[in-house]
Structures are given as structure tokens and as C-alpha cells.
Write a protein that holds these residues in place. Sequence first.
Motif, PDB file in Angstrom:
ATOM      1  N   ALA A 185       0.835  -1.211   0.000  1.00  0.00           N
ATOM      2  CA  ALA A 185       0.000   0.000   0.000  1.00  0.00           C
ATOM      3  C   ALA A 185       0.871   1.264   0.000  1.00  0.00           C
ATOM      4  N   ILE A 186       1.926   1.270   0.830  1.00  0.00           N
ATOM      5  CA  ILE A 186       2.800   2.460   0.881  1.00  0.00           C
ATOM      6  C   ILE A 186       3.588   2.587  -0.419  1.00  0.00           C
ATOM      7  N   GLU A 187       4.040   1.461  -0.937  1.00  0.00           N
ATOM      8  CA  GLU A 187       4.785   1.488  -2.210  1.00  0.00           C
ATOM      9  C   GLU A 187       3.926   2.135  -3.315  1.00  0.00           C
ATOM     10  N   LYS A 188       2.655   1.764  -3.323  1.00  0.00           N
ATOM     11  CA  LYS A 188       1.738   2.293  -4.347  1.00  0.00           C
ATOM     12  C   LYS A 188       1.465   3.782  -4.112  1.00  0.00           C
ATOM     13  N   ALA A 189       1.217   4.124  -2.838  1.00  0.00           N
ATOM     14  CA  ALA A 189       0.900   5.523  -2.512  1.00  0.00           C
ATOM     15  C   ALA A 189       2.092   6.450  -2.768  1.00  0.00           C
ATOM     16  N   ALA A 190       3.311   5.863  -2.747  1.00  0.00           N
ATOM     17  CA  ALA A 190       4.532   6.674  -2.896  1.00  0.00           C
ATOM     18  C   ALA A 190       4.845   7.028  -4.350  1.00  0.00           C
ATOM     19  N   ILE A 191       4.129   6.395  -5.286  1.00  0.00           N
ATOM     20  CA  ILE A 191       4.432   6.629  -6.707  1.00  0.00           C
ATOM     21  C   ILE A 191       4.228   8.111  -7.038  1.00  0.00           C
ATOM     22  N   GLY A 192       5.242   8.710  -7.608  1.00  0.00           N
ATOM     23  CA  GLY A 192       5.173  10.129  -7.986  1.00  0.00           C
ATOM     24  C   GLY A 192       5.480  11.071  -6.836  1.00  0.00           C
ATOM     25  N   GLY A 193       5.740  10.533  -5.635  1.00  0.00           N
ATOM     26  CA  GLY A 193       6.029  11.390  -4.481  1.00  0.00           C
ATOM     27  C   GLY A 193       7.506  11.763  -4.404  1.00  0.00           C
ATOM     28  N   ASN A 194       7.795  12.788  -3.597  1.00  0.00           N
ATOM     29  CA  ASN A 194       9.172  13.237  -3.405  1.00  0.00           C
ATOM     30  C   ASN A 194       9.734  12.569  -2.151  1.00  0.00           C
ATOM     31  N   LYS A 195      10.708  11.679  -2.330  1.00  0.00           N
ATOM     32  CA  LYS A 195      11.203  10.911  -1.189  1.00  0.00           C
ATOM     33  C   LYS A 195      12.048  11.749  -0.236  1.00  0.00           C
ATOM     34  N   GLU A 196      12.363  12.973  -0.647  1.00  0.00           N
ATOM     35  CA  GLU A 196      13.132  13.852   0.247  1.00  0.00           C
ATOM     36  C   GLU A 196      12.267  14.955   0.867  1.00  0.00           C
ATOM     37  N   ALA A 197      10.963  14.878   0.664  1.00  0.00           N
ATOM     38  CA  ALA A 197      10.075  15.935   1.159  1.00  0.00           C
ATOM     39  C   ALA A 197      10.110  16.040   2.682  1.00  0.00           C
ATOM     40  N   ILE A 198      10.133  14.899   3.357  1.00  0.00           N
ATOM     41  CA  ILE A 198      10.157  14.903   4.835  1.00  0.00           C
ATOM     42  C   ILE A 198      11.373  14.082   5.285  1.00  0.00           C
ATOM     43  N   ASN A 199      12.156  14.701   6.158  1.00  0.00           N
ATOM     44  CA  ASN A 199      13.373  14.014   6.608  1.00  0.00           C
ATOM     45  C   ASN A 199      13.062  13.206   7.873  1.00  0.00           C
ATOM     46  N   PHE A 200      12.523  12.000   7.690  1.00  0.00           N
ATOM     47  CA  PHE A 200      12.163  11.165   8.835  1.00  0.00           C
ATOM     48  C   PHE A 200      13.421  10.685   9.559  1.00  0.00           C
ATOM     49  N   PRO A 201      13.312  10.487  10.895  1.00  0.00           N
ATOM     50  CA  PRO A 201      14.504  10.065  11.653  1.00  0.00           C
ATOM     51  C   PRO A 201      14.948   8.655  11.272  1.00  0.00           C
ATOM     52  N   ARG A 202      16.262   8.458  11.273  1.00  0.00           N
ATOM     53  CA  ARG A 202      16.833   7.139  10.961  1.00  0.00           C
ATOM     54  C   ARG A 202      17.653   6.709  12.179  1.00  0.00           C
ATOM     55  N   ALA A 203      17.085   5.791  12.973  1.00  0.00           N
ATOM     56  CA  ALA A 203      17.748   5.392  14.223  1.00  0.00           C
ATOM     57  C   ALA A 203      19.052   4.657  13.939  1.00  0.00           C
ATOM     58  N   PHE A 204      20.053   4.897  14.783  1.00  0.00           N
ATOM     59  CA  PHE A 204      21.375   4.251  14.689  1.00  0.00           C
ATOM     60  C   PHE A 204      22.098   4.523  13.363  1.00  0.00           C
ATOM     61  N   PHE A 205      21.647   5.532  12.621  1.00  0.00           N
ATOM     62  CA  PHE A 205      22.191   5.743  11.270  1.00  0.00           C
ATOM     63  C   PHE A 205      23.701   5.989  11.298  1.00  0.00           C
ATOM     64  N   GLN A 206      24.121   6.808  12.262  1.00  0.00           N
ATOM     65  CA  GLN A 206      25.547   7.157  12.327  1.00  0.00           C
ATOM     66  C   GLN A 206      26.348   6.161  13.148  1.00  0.00           C
ATOM     67  N   SER A 207      25.669   5.285  13.880  1.00  0.00           N
ATOM     68  CA  SER A 207      26.407   4.410  14.798  1.00  0.00           C
ATOM     69  C   SER A 207      27.084   3.273  14.035  1.00  0.00           C
ATOM     70  N   ASN A 208      28.079   2.700  14.699  1.00  0.00           N
ATOM     71  CA  ASN A 208      28.866   1.660  14.053  1.00  0.00           C
ATOM     72  C   ASN A 208      28.346   0.274  14.415  1.00  0.00           C
ATOM     73  N   THR A 209      27.099   0.193  14.883  1.00  0.00           N
ATOM     74  CA  THR A 209      26.549  -1.115  15.265  1.00  0.00           C
ATOM     75  C   THR A 209      25.489  -1.536  14.248  1.00  0.00           C
ATOM     76  N   VAL A 210      25.421  -2.838  14.029  1.00  0.00           N
ATOM     77  CA  VAL A 210      24.398  -3.355  13.118  1.00  0.00           C
ATOM     78  C   VAL A 210      23.136  -3.594  13.944  1.00  0.00           C
ATOM     79  N   GLU A 211      22.396  -2.522  14.151  1.00  0.00           N
ATOM     80  CA  GLU A 211      21.158  -2.575  14.928  1.00  0.00           C
ATOM     81  C   GLU A 211      20.126  -1.708  14.224  1.00  0.00           C
ATOM     82  N   PHE A 212      18.889  -2.105  14.366  1.00  0.00           N
ATOM     83  CA  PHE A 212      17.809  -1.336  13.741  1.00  0.00           C
ATOM     84  C   PHE A 212      16.809  -0.911  14.819  1.00  0.00           C
ATOM     85  N   SER A 213      16.088   0.147  14.539  1.00  0.00           N
ATOM     86  CA  SER A 213      14.954   0.530  15.386  1.00  0.00           C
ATOM     87  C   SER A 213      13.995   1.325  14.502  1.00  0.00           C
ATOM     88  N   PHE A 214      12.745   0.911  14.496  1.00  0.00           N
ATOM     89  CA  PHE A 214      11.764   1.591  13.635  1.00  0.00           C
ATOM     90  C   PHE A 214      10.639   2.254  14.420  1.00  0.00           C
TER      91      PHE A 214
END
Length: 330
Positions: A180-209
Motif C-alpha cells: 500500500a505504501i509502495e503504491k501511494a509513494a508513486i510520484g512522491g518526493n522521497k526527500e520531502a520529509i526528513n524522517f529520523p533514521r535510528a542508529f544511522f551514524q552508529s557503528n553497530t548493526v542494529e535497527f529501530s523503527f
Amino acid sequence: MIILGIETSCDETAAAVCKDGEILSSVVASQEQHAIYGGVVPEIASRAHERLILKTVQEAINRSPFNKTELQGVAVTRGPGLMGSLLTGVSFARGLSLGLKVPFVGINHMEAHIFANFIAYPELQFPFLCLLVSGGHTQIWKVEAVGKYELIGETRDDAAGEAFDKGARILGLGYPGGVAIEKAAIGGNKEAINFPRAFFQSNTVEFSFSGLKTSLLRYVELNDGELSPKMLRDVSASYQFAIVDILLSKLRLAIDKTEIRVALIGGGVAANKLLREKADKDFIDSKILYPNIELCTDNAAMIAFLGEIYLKKKLHRCESYQVIPNLRLS
Ligand code: KG4
Ligand code: ZN
């Protein structure tokens, strides 16, 4: 060997026939009745599996060149998944294997998602990494052989698929959320909103959503729940991009840390087009592989395929008929 595979861990009732690593038939009956609830209702799922399983198995056998008496083994998902749904598949498979007097093997659904890649790439060699991304899992594994797995990292809270599903619910886009999100995203600007990316800068292989999901909720609330069609496209595209960006940045880190330059992607989220395209584009010095879309989302071809490997190598254990809803790879 001619193997029947059965999959009933969540909301797909599926059956497939595999012979010597070749998939001869694969049938998936998706349970549409969960859509109105915005997620899978366990009790409805197990009842639907009961209704659909015989027909689905018969169809898989009919579409293959063999009949039921020619089957040489039955493989079925025994976990992880919903207890009632798993029990339906395992009980059916166990009864069938006893009736036909052929071996039975219970399969780990997540392990089968990894091995679905061998159906697409039979020449694949160990070791490799696997980014496993489904409705309940976000993990990166080092795979050294059949049954030899080392966890490199995983999510601390929600899985990537769950982030898609919950995000779609917040946006009122329906279920399953990834599509559903993939479909709704068609034609959208993926840089319009800068959503937070957890652990993005850290050197650990960990995720959090979970923070990402909260941030989406806050964005919708700030707009009083009223998003214009353009805003909906932009927010869907930005949210999808944030998830994909996190997944691939951690896959990159895992590759650098392990120096294993072949990585697979498996599980329902691997069907995501942006994830596939970005993986192709960003990883020039490594090989990123993913199966075709029907083999990413839940199916029984991967269960039959892995079941055959287990039966041929005689790796199956007698307790493998036990259903374990939180079964882990180890
Ligand atoms: O592997 P799967 O079919 O079932 C589980 O084992 O959980 O994965 C289901 C998950 C769901 O969360 C669904 O929203 C997500 O995979 N999914 C996708 C796409 N297709 C399914 N996520 C993103 N993009 C897709 N195209
Ligand atoms: Zn799955």
C-alpha cells in the motif's frame, strides 16, 4: 526427491511441489478477509487455513506432473508464526506423511526465506550475508552452511515490515502496508520529509523503527489528519525511503565488518521495488541478490525446497513436528 511443501504460518495458505531443487508447482491462497481489520486476526487466519488447506494442497499436486502417491516427503512450516495457523499446517502435513508413509520435516520459515534465494540462484556459494526483512523480523545473518548461521544484528523493536504495516494504518492506506505504501509513494518526493533514521551514524548493526513510526504519527496529527493527495504521496515516499535507507546502510556496515561481499535479501519486504533498485545502484563493489517477488512474500515453494535439502542431507529431527511460534534461527 519429490517433496510437497506446506506454508500456513500467517495469512497465506500455500502448497508447492519440488523435485531435485526444481519447483514444479506453487499455489498461494491469500486471505483477503483481514484487510478490513488493518492486520491479521489470528483466529480468522487459523479458521481460513482449515478451510483452504485441502484445496490448496490438491491444486499444487494437480499442477505438478505427479500424483499424491508419488510424493517422497512432506515439509511444513513449524515456526515462527501464529500458533493456530501453524498447528493447522503441521497437523495436516503430519497426517498426510503418516498416511503416505513418507518422511516429514518441520521447517523454520525464516530459514526458508533465506533459501528461497537458492531457487533463484542455484549456483550460490557459502558464505554469504542475508538481510531478512519480513512482518516480524529484521535481521542480518552470516550464513556459512545449511544450519550454520551467525546473527550479525537485528532490530530492537519493530520489524521493517511492521513499520510499513503500522505506517499504512496511520495513513489509512490499508493492509498489507508494504504494498500500500509502495503504491501511494508513486510520484512522491522521497526527500520531502526528513524522517529520523535510528542508529544511522552508529557503528553497530542494529535497527529501530519505533521512532520512525511515531514521527509519522506526529506528522499526520500536526496536519489534523488531513493530507492532500500530494502530501500523501510525499509522506509515503519519504517514509518508504527512510526504511530502505536504514536497511541498506546497515547491510553496508555488515558487509564492511564481515568482509563478505555477497548479500541476499529475503522476506516480504524484499519485494519492495525501491529497496531492490537502491541495492542494485548503491552496492557496486558487492553482489546483492534477491529472489523474484513471488519468492519474497510467503510461499510454500521455499518450504518444499528447504525441506528437500533437509531430507536429502538427513538433517531433520524427530521433534521437528513441534510447533514453535517464536522459533529462532541459531
Ligand atoms: O515474509 P512475509 O510475506 O510474511 C512474514 O513472514 O511476515 O512478509 C510480510 C511483510 C509485511 O509486513 C508486508 O507489509 C511486507 O512484508 N511487504 C512489503 C512489500 N510486500 C510485502 N513491504 C514493502 N514493500 C513491498 N512491496
Ligand atoms: Zn515470511
